[in-house]
Design a protein around this motif. Structure first.
Motif, mmCIF file in Angstrom:
data_model
loop_
_atom_site.group_PDB
_atom_site.id
_atom_site.type_symbol
_atom_site.label_atom_id
_atom_site.label_comp_id
_atom_site.label_asym_id
_atom_site.label_seq_id
_atom_site.Cartn_x
_atom_site.Cartn_y
_atom_site.Cartn_z
ATOM 1 N N THR A 188 0.830 -1.210 0.000
ATOM 2 C CA THR A 188 0.000 0.000 0.000
ATOM 3 C C THR A 188 0.861 1.254 0.000
ATOM 4 N N ALA A 189 1.941 1.245 0.791
ATOM 5 C CA ALA A 189 2.835 2.407 0.834
ATOM 6 C C ALA A 189 3.535 2.615 -0.510
ATOM 7 N N VAL A 190 3.983 1.530 -1.115
ATOM 8 C CA VAL A 190 4.628 1.635 -2.428
ATOM 9 C C VAL A 190 3.635 2.130 -3.472
ATOM 10 N N GLN A 191 2.398 1.659 -3.368
ATOM 11 C CA GLN A 191 1.367 2.087 -4.313
ATOM 12 C C GLN A 191 1.087 3.583 -4.184
ATOM 13 N N LEU A 192 1.000 4.064 -2.949
ATOM 14 C CA LEU A 192 0.785 5.500 -2.730
ATOM 15 C C LEU A 192 1.969 6.316 -3.226
ATOM 16 N N LEU A 193 3.175 5.810 -3.016
ATOM 17 C CA LEU A 193 4.362 6.507 -3.512
ATOM 18 C C LEU A 193 4.335 6.605 -5.038
ATOM 19 N N GLY A 194 3.954 5.514 -5.685
ATOM 20 C CA GLY A 194 3.839 5.540 -7.135
ATOM 21 C C GLY A 194 2.800 6.536 -7.614
ATOM 22 N N TYR A 195 1.679 6.611 -6.902
ATOM 23 C CA TYR A 195 0.624 7.554 -7.293
ATOM 24 C C TYR A 195 1.099 8.992 -7.120
#
Length: 206
Positions: A4-11
């Motif tokens: 989830t953290a990596v996904q938010l960083l990508g966004y």
């Protein structure tokens, strides 16, 4: 939680890349040149995708917009088309990715659909970033070729060119992080337990 953290960083990177692409497209200094003008301050001429601006003595700025599309050189029209396409792809990527983020409650009943939307958004961001990055590389090549030619006018790289390249890289990295962190989880089928040998024997005697 880590995904989830990596996904938010990508966004966030995709959003920053989109903002950078929009800013670089609107800027008027994709290439610039400073011309000596005797004892006065040199005249600086900046060329963008939509207008040409020159700064003369007394810091007066005069801008001339490119009104006609047909009378513009090929590099201007190609640059406009690719940058607008890059912005559209990255903007669609942000919209598609929102319901696919794990931190949102959209489509909670379908984890597979959430993952697919996030992956599609990441792919769109990568495509938009490739369009922008390819354009900035090609534009830089054209400026370099013009500088090394026998032409009397020798332009140099402008800040908008570096901003566009950096924004395109952010979009590519952000899209890659979205795709990598949004893989759908494999669903395993649960089979009923087989009865033990003692249970089968007891049932046979009965």
């Amino acid at each position: 939680m880590a995904n989830t953290a990596v996904q938010l960083l990508g966004y966030v990177l995709c959003y920053a890349g989109l903002c950078g692409l929009i800013a670089s497209t609107c800027m008027t200094d994709w290439k610039s040149i400073a011309r000596a003008n005797g004892d006065t301050a040199p005249q600086v001429e900046r060329v963008g995708l939509w207008m040409r601006c020159s700064t003369g003595a007394g810091a007066s700025i005069t801008c001339t917009p490119f009104t006609s599309i047909l009378h513009q050189p090929l590099e201007i029209n190609v640059s406009r088309g690719l940058m607008i396409s890059s912005i559209i792809f990255c903007g669609l990527a942000l919209l598609v990715t929102i319901p696919g983020l794990k931190c949102t409650r959209c489509l909670d009943r379908s984890e597979q659909m959430k993952s697919k939307l996030a992956i599609v958004g990441g792919g769109l961001s990568i495509i938009g970033g490739l369009c922008g990055f390819g354009l900035t590389c090609w534009y830089a090549y054209e400026v370099t070729q013009e500088f090394q030619s026998n032409s009397l006018i020798k332009y140099e790289f402008g800040p908008a060119l570096f901003l566009g390249g950096a924004a395109a890289l952010l979009s590519i990295i952000g899209g890659a992080l979205l795709c990598a962190s949004s893989k759908p989880q494999k669903q395993f089928r649960s089979y009923p337990d087989k009865p033990s040998v003692s249970q089968t024997e007891s049932t046979e005697y009965v």
